[in-house]
Design a protein around this motif. Structure first.
Motif, mmCIF file in Angstrom:
data_model
loop_
_atom_site.group_PDB
_atom_site.id
_atom_site.type_symbol
_atom_site.label_atom_id
_atom_site.label_comp_id
_atom_site.label_asym_id
_atom_site.label_seq_id
_atom_site.Cartn_x
_atom_site.Cartn_y
_atom_site.Cartn_z
ATOM 1 N N SER A 30 -27.888 3.755 4.570
ATOM 2 C CA SER A 30 -26.931 3.773 5.411
ATOM 3 C C SER A 30 -27.414 1.783 5.764
ATOM 4 O O SER A 30 -26.134 1.388 5.507
ATOM 5 N N ALA A 31 -28.320 1.291 5.788
ATOM 6 C CA ALA A 31 -28.144 -0.132 6.555
ATOM 7 C C ALA A 31 -27.957 -0.416 5.212
ATOM 8 O O ALA A 31 -26.970 -1.911 5.610
ATOM 9 N N LEU A 32 -28.547 -0.508 3.791
ATOM 10 C CA LEU A 32 -28.378 -1.470 2.697
ATOM 11 C C LEU A 32 -27.345 -1.057 2.325
ATOM 12 O O LEU A 32 -26.505 -1.965 2.509
ATOM 13 N N GLY A 33 -26.280 0.039 1.884
ATOM 14 C CA GLY A 33 -25.079 -0.146 2.252
ATOM 15 C C GLY A 33 -23.708 -0.671 3.204
ATOM 16 O O GLY A 33 -23.166 -1.699 2.798
ATOM 17 N N GLU A 34 -24.296 -0.738 4.362
ATOM 18 C CA GLU A 34 -23.709 -1.196 5.031
ATOM 19 C C GLU A 34 -23.680 -3.036 4.988
ATOM 20 O O GLU A 34 -22.306 -3.857 4.988
ATOM 21 N N SER A 35 -24.942 -3.822 5.102
ATOM 22 C CA SER A 35 -25.312 -4.991 4.324
ATOM 23 C C SER A 35 -24.448 -5.514 2.901
ATOM 24 O O SER A 35 -24.106 -6.544 3.301
ATOM 25 N N LEU A 36 -24.509 -4.666 2.400
ATOM 26 C CA LEU A 36 -24.044 -4.979 1.166
ATOM 27 C C LEU A 36 -22.509 -4.973 1.180
ATOM 28 O O LEU A 36 -21.888 -6.193 -0.149
ATOM 29 N N ASN A 37 -22.388 -4.520 1.812
ATOM 30 C CA ASN A 37 -20.469 -4.456 2.220
ATOM 31 C C ASN A 37 -19.903 -5.852 2.281
ATOM 32 O O ASN A 37 -18.581 -6.703 1.781
ATOM 33 N N GLY A 38 -21.428 -7.007 2.807
ATOM 34 C CA GLY A 38 -20.781 -8.145 3.806
ATOM 35 C C GLY A 38 -20.852 -9.355 2.199
ATOM 36 O O GLY A 38 -20.474 -10.451 1.823
ATOM 37 N N ARG A 39 -20.970 -8.500 1.097
ATOM 38 C CA ARG A 39 -21.961 -9.167 -0.067
ATOM 39 C C ARG A 39 -21.269 -9.180 -1.512
ATOM 40 O O ARG A 39 -22.013 -10.373 -2.390
ATOM 41 N N ILE A 40 -20.147 -8.460 -1.127
ATOM 42 C CA ILE A 40 -20.024 -8.102 -2.741
ATOM 43 C C ILE A 40 -18.134 -8.343 -3.169
ATOM 44 O O ILE A 40 -17.794 -7.706 -1.489
ATOM 45 N N ARG A 41 -17.452 -8.768 -3.223
ATOM 46 C CA ARG A 41 -16.905 -8.731 -3.535
ATOM 47 C C ARG A 41 -15.724 -8.532 -4.667
ATOM 48 O O ARG A 41 -16.062 -9.550 -5.744
ATOM 49 N N THR A 42 -14.526 -8.430 -4.685
ATOM 50 C CA THR A 42 -13.907 -8.532 -5.749
ATOM 51 C C THR A 42 -12.384 -8.391 -5.919
ATOM 52 O O THR A 42 -11.437 -8.425 -5.096
ATOM 53 N N MET A 43 -11.416 -9.073 -7.070
ATOM 54 C CA MET A 43 -10.758 -9.416 -7.249
ATOM 55 C C MET A 43 -9.740 -9.209 -8.746
ATOM 56 O O MET A 43 -10.251 -9.089 -9.761
ATOM 57 N N GLY A 44 -8.275 -8.323 -8.606
ATOM 58 C CA GLY A 44 -8.056 -7.488 -9.529
ATOM 59 C C GLY A 44 -6.960 -8.152 -10.055
ATOM 60 O O GLY A 44 -6.233 -9.328 -9.322
ATOM 61 N N VAL A 45 -6.525 -8.158 -11.469
ATOM 62 C CA VAL A 45 -5.239 -8.596 -11.729
ATOM 63 C C VAL A 45 -5.035 -7.859 -13.388
ATOM 64 O O VAL A 45 -5.950 -7.104 -14.207
ATOM 65 N N SER A 46 -3.362 -7.273 -12.899
ATOM 66 C CA SER A 46 -2.759 -5.867 -13.808
ATOM 67 C C SER A 46 -1.936 -7.160 -14.602
ATOM 68 O O SER A 46 -0.811 -8.091 -14.029
ATOM 69 N N LEU A 47 -1.319 -6.453 -15.687
ATOM 70 C CA LEU A 47 -0.963 -6.710 -16.959
ATOM 71 C C LEU A 47 0.128 -5.939 -16.715
ATOM 72 O O LEU A 47 1.314 -6.700 -17.526
ATOM 73 N N ARG A 48 0.282 -5.189 -16.577
ATOM 74 C CA ARG A 48 1.124 -3.823 -16.773
ATOM 75 C C ARG A 48 1.189 -2.743 -15.403
ATOM 76 O O ARG A 48 -0.204 -2.290 -15.013
ATOM 77 N N GLY A 49 1.773 -2.121 -14.649
ATOM 78 C CA GLY A 49 1.714 -1.275 -14.230
ATOM 79 C C GLY A 49 1.343 0.288 -14.730
ATOM 80 O O GLY A 49 1.667 -0.074 -16.110
ATOM 81 N N VAL A 50 1.442 1.028 -13.845
ATOM 82 C CA VAL A 50 0.586 2.979 -14.844
ATOM 83 C C VAL A 50 1.874 3.257 -13.857
ATOM 84 O O VAL A 50 2.720 3.497 -12.644
ATOM 85 N N THR A 51 2.017 3.909 -14.766
ATOM 86 C CA THR A 51 2.943 5.540 -14.698
ATOM 87 C C THR A 51 1.862 6.617 -13.888
ATOM 88 O O THR A 51 1.245 6.843 -14.610
ATOM 89 N N VAL A 52 2.254 7.270 -12.803
ATOM 90 C CA VAL A 52 1.077 8.621 -12.583
ATOM 91 C C VAL A 52 2.237 9.945 -12.836
ATOM 92 O O VAL A 52 3.163 9.989 -13.186
ATOM 93 N N PRO A 53 0.843 10.226 -13.245
ATOM 94 C CA PRO A 53 1.529 11.192 -14.423
ATOM 95 C C PRO A 53 2.080 12.706 -13.643
ATOM 96 O O PRO A 53 3.134 13.252 -14.024
ATOM 97 N N ASP A 54 1.774 12.714 -12.704
ATOM 98 C CA ASP A 54 2.950 13.885 -11.714
ATOM 99 C C ASP A 54 3.608 13.450 -11.276
ATOM 100 O O ASP A 54 5.302 13.820 -11.610
ATOM 101 N N THR A 55 4.467 12.430 -11.022
ATOM 102 C CA THR A 55 5.619 12.118 -11.020
ATOM 103 C C THR A 55 6.576 11.184 -11.826
ATOM 104 O O THR A 55 7.398 11.275 -10.715
ATOM 105 N N GLU A 56 5.616 10.853 -12.337
ATOM 106 C CA GLU A 56 6.462 10.037 -13.819
ATOM 107 C C GLU A 56 6.719 8.557 -13.337
ATOM 108 O O GLU A 56 7.876 7.898 -13.648
ATOM 109 N N ARG A 57 6.502 8.479 -11.409
ATOM 110 C CA ARG A 57 6.696 7.260 -10.585
ATOM 111 C C ARG A 57 6.082 6.512 -11.337
ATOM 112 O O ARG A 57 4.312 5.996 -11.334
ATOM 113 N N GLU A 58 6.394 5.346 -11.699
ATOM 114 C CA GLU A 58 5.824 3.332 -12.135
ATOM 115 C C GLU A 58 5.325 3.172 -11.302
ATOM 116 O O GLU A 58 5.973 2.901 -10.056
ATOM 117 N N THR A 59 4.367 2.542 -10.688
ATOM 118 C CA THR A 59 3.525 1.622 -9.513
ATOM 119 C C THR A 59 3.975 0.673 -9.700
ATOM 120 O O THR A 59 4.658 -0.030 -8.326
#
Lengths: 331, 331
Positions: A173-202
């Motif tokens: 648990s302590a290692l997990g908490e400590s990792l939270n401060g030391r891992i960062r992610t950023m995303g980039v998307s070229l195309r939204g997705v369509t959720v199968p249930d709703t057919e709604r595009e994000t």
């Protein structure tokens, strides 16, 4: 929307059944098919349980196995697993050393894992790590603060190796908490997705646009900007990531280039090449790397970059053997 | 077309550089960067060399390593490697036991590997296996007869394990030829691809159409039909595949569900689940399986199903350890 499926109602269970059948050496369904667990549970270790909505495969089911998770609970697409599923996973996999729940920071997930945890508190020792690796998302409506995204893989790998090596619940648990401060992610998307249930595009992007800072449920990100070269995109992303990761002398970098489901390996490797070169120009050395499609958002075209600052002991946990459907390496 | 790249002219070399950097434990560039080879060549074994156009990653560069290929030569996108590249790979990796060239059946590839082979014939013992695993493509213009597609992975894995075990050149060549009659693949595409150099789209499908029998360069297939459920699509594909694979009593089936680059793992596993159930209803047992994105066509949405009829000895070759960027398992 064209998607290989039969009916929206059964697509998650059919897909999980395929994964379990293809990897029957490693995994099996838990009681009533409510979760996927290791085929052979190992007594004397803390049980690691994660889960979340479907649509992010191979995460988390693909990370169940020796050296990583003991069980994964999958909800419907982009929908949290129910407390009932999580309770069943705790009961079936806790061998007496307690359970560590690894939860991505989304309101629904946090709430359902918390409910499950409270429900079994009298019988099981439970600790929870809420992963928050996304760069500051600004005004996202789906989470309180930073979201849990591709860095979750890094947390699950390191904690999985530590649990395998006999670490106790409080240490994990302590290692997990400590990792939270030391891992960062950023995303980039070229195309939204369509959720199968709703057919709604994000969201919908024009032919020359990309969405920067996007989440793994197709949440809009920080900004919609003109599409650019890989060099330029990586520069923008690394600036945001490294800006939130103050470096310390004794730590080394792990870089993880993650595809969102619709981006081929060739592009991910090109981005790794660019990101590595830019880090080196900044005087930063990449000590470990992972390039591949692991934490997805259905078939979204796009990718994320994760950087983790790790101590030597943590690099050893990264290097430790892992044997799961999606991540596999030996000594 | 949105693609993570800098310039079309350098996208292949940048992507290869990223792969080599991410897997430097396993691979390195050969002379003048003309090909990718194992970091440590093993004397006393036949050298296995493959290659083809870029755009199919992780094939073939991702299959270089212990238990599979010794070297892979990559051309530009959908363009054969030059004889010059192949000659360099032969010269650098032949340790005296000869080279086996594994070539997909496309005119350009066959011609260039043949020219290289003739050029070095006085100095090196060379044998060639031309892989032809596609179901009968009818009137395709890009190849003479059946094309080499995802089944190439199976051929490279089995021959790689055999070479590692010390099989001689003539034995490997005979196994390769024999496999040609026992491996069949069929592909389906939901969306054509755009080739980065030309910005030319290979074909355009309507929202409710799919292309059945498609190749890995976005070649049109046997038929353009209405999109259907996974059950129906798999039934059509298995009928074509199994119709060309006359079963023999002592052979077992290997099934490989391969993503084309733009299809997420969740859908591939769902298709495996369906295909396995349909085989079982026909009285066929799947002895081994592989599900993942290995032989791509840029970011094409779609997948292929490969079925191989293997003898026990060949199943052991499949199970033998492999340590490459894309395919990795232990004992």
């Amino acid at each position: 929307m064209k998607k290989f499926m039969n009916r929206a109602e059964t697509l998650v269970t059919e897909s999980l059944a395929g994964l379990v059948a293809a990897h029957e050496r490693l995994v099996t369904f838990g009681a009533d098919g409510k979760f996927v667990r290791r085929r052979s549970l190992r007594p004397g270790k803390v049980s690691l349980i994660s889960g979340g909505g479907a649509g992010h495969e191979p995460m988390h089911v693909g990370f169940v196995g020796r050296g990583m998770l003991d069980a994964a609970c999958t909800g419907h697409v982009f929908t949290s697993p129910t407390p009932d599923q999580i309770i069943a996973a705790i009961r079936e996999t806790d061998g007496g050393e307690g359970c560590l729940l690894i939860v991505k920071n989304y309101d629904g997930d946090v709430m359902n894992f918390e409910m499950a945890s409270e429900f079994v508190a009298a019988e099981h020792r439970i600790a929870t790590v809420v992963v928050r690796d996304d760069v500051d998302p600004g005004g996202s409506k789906r989470s309180q603060g930073r979201r849990g995204v591709a860095g979750t893989l890094v947390v699950e790998k390191l904690l999985g190796a530590a649990a395998e090596a006999g670490w106790r619940l409080d240490e994990l648990s302590a290692l997990g908490e400590s990792l939270n401060g030391r891992i960062r992610t950023m995303g980039v998307s070229l195309r939204g997705v369509t959720v199968p249930d709703t057919e709604r595009e994000t969201f919908v992007l024009a032919e020359d646009e990309m969405e920067i800072g996007v989440g793994i449920h197709g949440e809009p990100g920080r900004a919609r900007v003109k599409f650019a070269t890989a060099d330029e995109i990586v520069e923008t992303m690394l600036e945001a990531i490294l800006g939130e990761l103050v470096s310390e002398r004794d730590e080394k970098l792990l870089m993880f280039i993650n595809g969102y489901g619709g981006t081929p390996a060739s592009e991910l490797y090109l981005v790794y090449n660019t990101a590595k070169a830019q880090c080196e120009r900044l005087g930063l050395t990449i000590a470990r790397s992972l390039v591949g499609t692991y934490v997805t958002s259905l078939d979204m075209a796009g990718l994320s970059i994760t950087v983790a600052r790790l101590a030597d002991r943590e690099l050893s946990l990264w290097d430790a053997p892992v044997d799961t459907a999606a991540l596999r390496w030996g000594d």
